[in-house]
Write a protein that holds these residues in place. Structure first.
Motif, PDB file in Angstrom:
ATOM      1  N   LEU A 103       0.737  -1.042   0.038  1.00 26.53           N
ATOM      2  CA  LEU A 103      -0.029  -0.027   0.108  1.00 26.53           C
ATOM      3  C   LEU A 103       0.777   1.303   0.051  1.00 26.53           C
ATOM      4  CD1 LEU A 103      -2.874  -0.953   2.590  1.00 26.53           C
ATOM      5  CD2 LEU A 103      -2.702  -1.078  -0.077  1.00 26.53           C
ATOM      6  N   LYS A 104       2.022   1.162   0.556  1.00 30.97           N
ATOM      7  CA  LYS A 104       2.729   2.225   0.765  1.00 30.97           C
ATOM      8  C   LYS A 104       3.415   2.715  -0.547  1.00 30.97           C
ATOM      9  CE  LYS A 104       6.415   4.707   3.845  1.00 30.97           C
ATOM     10  NZ  LYS A 104       7.199   4.077   5.027  1.00 30.97           N
ATOM     11  N   ALA A 110       1.629   7.378  -6.324  1.00 26.65           N
ATOM     12  CA  ALA A 110       0.298   8.464  -6.464  1.00 26.65           C
ATOM     13  C   ALA A 110       0.739   9.763  -6.091  1.00 26.65           C
ATOM     14  CB  ALA A 110      -0.817   7.778  -5.974  1.00 26.65           C
ATOM     15  N   ASP A 111       1.206   9.997  -4.807  1.00 27.64           N
ATOM     16  CA  ASP A 111       1.555  11.207  -4.305  1.00 27.64           C
ATOM     17  C   ASP A 111       2.544  11.963  -5.166  1.00 27.64           C
ATOM     18  OD1 ASP A 111      -0.295  10.589  -1.928  1.00 27.64           O
ATOM     19  OD2 ASP A 111       1.503  10.091  -0.589  1.00 27.64           O
ATOM     20  N   GLU A 112       3.230  11.162  -5.692  1.00 29.07           N
ATOM     21  CA  GLU A 112       4.182  11.832  -6.459  1.00 29.07           C
ATOM     22  C   GLU A 112       3.621  12.488  -8.013  1.00 29.07           C
ATOM     23  OE1 GLU A 112       8.677  10.661  -8.970  1.00 29.07           O
ATOM     24  OE2 GLU A 112       7.512   9.222  -7.591  1.00 29.07           O
ATOM     25  N   LEU A 113       2.666  11.593  -8.481  1.00 25.53           N
ATOM     26  CA  LEU A 113       1.896  12.157  -9.696  1.00 25.53           C
ATOM     27  C   LEU A 113       1.171  13.488  -9.157  1.00 25.53           C
ATOM     28  CD1 LEU A 113       0.402   8.777 -11.075  1.00 25.53           C
ATOM     29  CD2 LEU A 113       2.253  10.333 -12.116  1.00 25.53           C
ATOM     30  N   ASP A 117       0.485  14.835  -0.456  1.00 28.03           N
ATOM     31  CA  ASP A 117       0.478  13.746   0.448  1.00 28.03           C
ATOM     32  C   ASP A 117      -1.302  13.274   0.696  1.00 28.03           C
ATOM     33  OD1 ASP A 117       0.773  11.909   2.355  1.00 28.03           O
ATOM     34  OD2 ASP A 117       1.386  13.288   4.027  1.00 28.03           O
ATOM     35  N   CYS A 118      -1.649  12.439  -0.117  1.00 25.23           N
ATOM     36  CA  CYS A 118      -3.007  12.218  -0.089  1.00 25.23           C
ATOM     37  C   CYS A 118      -3.129  11.046   1.064  1.00 25.23           C
ATOM     38  CB  CYS A 118      -3.447  11.811  -1.051  1.00 25.23           C
ATOM     39  SG  CYS A 118      -5.418  11.097  -1.172  1.00 25.23           S
ATOM     40  N   ARG A 119      -4.336  11.370   2.014  1.00 23.77           N
ATOM     41  CA  ARG A 119      -4.416  10.388   3.264  1.00 23.77           C
ATOM     42  C   ARG A 119      -5.778  10.049   3.237  1.00 23.77           C
ATOM     43  NH1 ARG A 119      -0.124  11.614   7.966  1.00 23.77           N
ATOM     44  NH2 ARG A 119       1.663  12.209   6.573  1.00 23.77           N
ATOM     45  N   LYS A 120      -6.533  10.186   2.192  1.00 22.05           N
ATOM     46  CA  LYS A 120      -7.820   9.721   2.042  1.00 22.05           C
ATOM     47  C   LYS A 120      -7.843   8.674   1.094  1.00 22.05           C
ATOM     48  CE  LYS A 120     -12.296  11.594   1.782  1.00 22.05           C
ATOM     49  NZ  LYS A 120     -13.363  13.268   0.999  1.00 22.05           N
ATOM     50  N   ALA A 121      -8.579   7.410   1.445  1.00 23.28           N
ATOM     51  CA  ALA A 121      -8.837   6.344   0.412  1.00 23.28           C
ATOM     52  C   ALA A 121      -9.815   5.422   0.635  1.00 23.28           C
ATOM     53  CB  ALA A 121      -7.526   5.380   0.535  1.00 23.28           C
ATOM     54  N   GLY A 152       0.244   5.513   5.716  1.00 25.94           N
ATOM     55  CA  GLY A 152       0.236   6.703   5.642  1.00 25.94           C
ATOM     56  C   GLY A 152      -1.292   7.282   5.643  1.00 25.94           C
ATOM     57  N   PHE A 153      -2.158   6.477   5.369  1.00 27.14           N
ATOM     58  CA  PHE A 153      -3.756   6.914   5.206  1.00 27.14           C
ATOM     59  C   PHE A 153      -4.478   7.190   6.661  1.00 27.14           C
ATOM     60  CE2 PHE A 153      -2.873   4.393   1.311  1.00 27.14           C
ATOM     61  CZ  PHE A 153      -3.341   5.469   0.701  1.00 27.14           C
ATOM     62  N   GLU A 154      -5.076   8.310   6.678  1.00 25.42           N
ATOM     63  CA  GLU A 154      -5.644   8.656   7.935  1.00 25.42           C
ATOM     64  C   GLU A 154      -7.295   8.657   7.783  1.00 25.42           C
ATOM     65  OE1 GLU A 154      -4.159  12.713   8.558  1.00 25.42           O
ATOM     66  OE2 GLU A 154      -2.382  11.727   9.499  1.00 25.42           O
ATOM     67  N   GLN A 155      -7.827   9.076   6.542  1.00 21.66           N
ATOM     68  CA  GLN A 155      -9.269   8.740   6.374  1.00 21.66           C
ATOM     69  C   GLN A 155      -9.495   7.584   5.412  1.00 21.66           C
ATOM     70  OE1 GLN A 155      -9.367  13.013   4.841  1.00 21.66           O
ATOM     71  NE2 GLN A 155     -11.348  12.808   5.751  1.00 21.66           N
TER      72      GLN A 155
END
Length: 422
Positions: A103-104, A110-113, A117-121, A152-155
């Motif tokens: 997952l990381k 994806a974050d690089e694209l 730093d997207c934390r919602k999934a 690193g996901f929070e939501q």
């Protein structure tokens, strides 16, 4: 700064992430990687973990002469309470740790694209991780949730994978339909029956449109295991006889070969006790050359390459009536022609179990096949000829539709942002 959401289909064989821009309601990009991890034989600088993920894992595995640890089908261990941890490079890894690595990797790409730093999934999950076992199912989702947190996901929200596939399919419709979705992956086969309506695309609440869902713990890995048992294990000494005491001839326990038919077990089939048992059987068999192949397989971590050959045979048989099962590495040599008829006999028990579950699913949910307007198939296993025959025979009046077998689910998960509306 835009608001993004990731739809993540963590799969047994491949994993996909779809980047969704919530401001424009558009898909921003897609990332697909094999669900593979290769740990090099030795740690990195300062004793740090030393591994690669996805496509690079295959190359590293081969370039490193297969001396490290190759991890495949890690999704299969999520519901296994018997799996606590494994030690790699002197460090302990539990199920969540291994899943988090994949997952990381997806999140990092994806974050690089998007330069954020997207934390919602929204993360997909099978309807049942393990054949309607509540305890195992709870354990698997808890471990998956922990893995997402470690990555690193929070939501985080979870969505059934076939529902994700359905929402992706809905984008192609021009009118309302009652749709049966079958998601056939490497580990599970899941069904969802729901009402899809292009006029409702994007609406927040779709709960009432989902009429029934269910699943069974059978997928492409089950087919590969059955093939390995019938066609592979004889080349690794399944029928080897040994004489531990004079005049008493026995056959080597079949349990040894059941272990090499499952990636889930082969990954961790490395205890000293088992290794000593195998060495003893080899000695008392009079150094049987086929049993020596088993030792070569395990000592040199060749499992992935064997299953690659099985996968090639399976894929060829989706379009041809015959296919070679060929494997040549070290002293192991396999050359056999497999007919489509023979292959379908090998996987017949698993296909029958899927068919039996489908009948039960329809009956328990009072679904009249005549009321099904269309069927949507997704997942790599949906391309197997015996599976196609199953659905065509069960629903001769229904058109079988399919989308991209590797990103349909992730795309639909990305459309599931309504789950965050509490």
């Amino acid at each position: 700064m835009s608001n993004f959401l990731y739809g993540i289909d963590f799969g047994t064989t491949n994993s996909a992430l779809v980047i969704y821009n919530e401001d424009t309601n558009q898909v921003h990009g897609t990332i697909i990687i094999p669900s593979l991890i290769y740990f090099y034989q030795h740690t990195g600088p300062g004793n740090s973990p030393n591994y690669v993920v996805g496509e690079a894992a295959i190359s590293a595995y081969l370039e490193d002469d297969m001396k490290g640890r190759f991890i495949k089908s890690v999704k299969q261990i999520l519901p296994r309470s018997s799996f606590i941890e494994t030690r790699i490079q002197g460090k302990k890894y539990n199920a969540s740790d291994l899943v988090a690595i994949i997952l990381k990797e997806l999140k990092g790409r994806a974050d690089e694209l998007i330069s954020q730093d997207c934390r919602k999934a929204v993360i997909g999950r099978p309807v049942f991780f393990d054949d309607d076992d509540v305890k195992k199912d709870t354990l698997a989702q808890t471990r998956l949730s922990k893995a997402a947190d470690l990555a690193g996901f929070e939501q985080i929200r979870f969505q059934f994978e076939p529902i994700g596939a359905a929402f992706a399919y809905e984008k192609s419709l021009t009118q309302k339909e009652n749709v049966l979705v079958a998601d056939l992956g490497g580990g599970t086969t899941d069904f969802t029956y729901l009402v899809l309506d292009p006029k409702k695309t994007g609406l927040k609440d779709r709960k009432d449109d989902i009429l029934a869902n269910g699943g069974i713990y059978i997928g492409g890995d089950s087919f590969d295991s059955a093939f390995m048992w019938e066609k592979g294990t004889p080349y690794f000494g399944k029928n080897t006889q040994y004489e531990a005491t004079p005049g008493k001839v026995l056959t080597v326990p079949k349990s040894l070969f059941a272990n090499i038919c499952s990636w889930e077990q082969m990954n961790f089939f490395n205890s000293l006790r088992i290794q000593r048992d195998i060495e003893d059987y080899y000695y008392y068999s009079g150094n049987d050359p086929l049993f020596k192949n088993l030792m070569t397989l395990l000592e040199n971590n060749l499992g992935y390459s064997v299953f690659q050959s099985i996968e090639k045979t399976k894929i060829t048989l989706t379009a041809e009536d015959n296919a070679p099962f060929s494997y040549h590495k070290m002293d192991i040599s396999i050359d056999e022609q497999i007919s489509l008829e023979n292959y379908e006999q090998i996987i017949a028990k698993d296909v029958d179990r899927i068919a039996g579950y489908l009948d039960t699913f329809l009956a328990q949910n009072n679904i009249n096949p005549e009321n099904i307007d269309s069927m949507f198939l997704t997942g790599g296993t949906s391309m197997v000829g015996a599976i196609q025959k199953l659905f065509k025979n069960r629903f001769p009046h229904v058109k079988l539709n399919s989308g991209d077998n590797f990103k349909s689910v992730a795309t639909g998960l990305a459309y599931s942002g309504y789950l965050f509306e509490d």
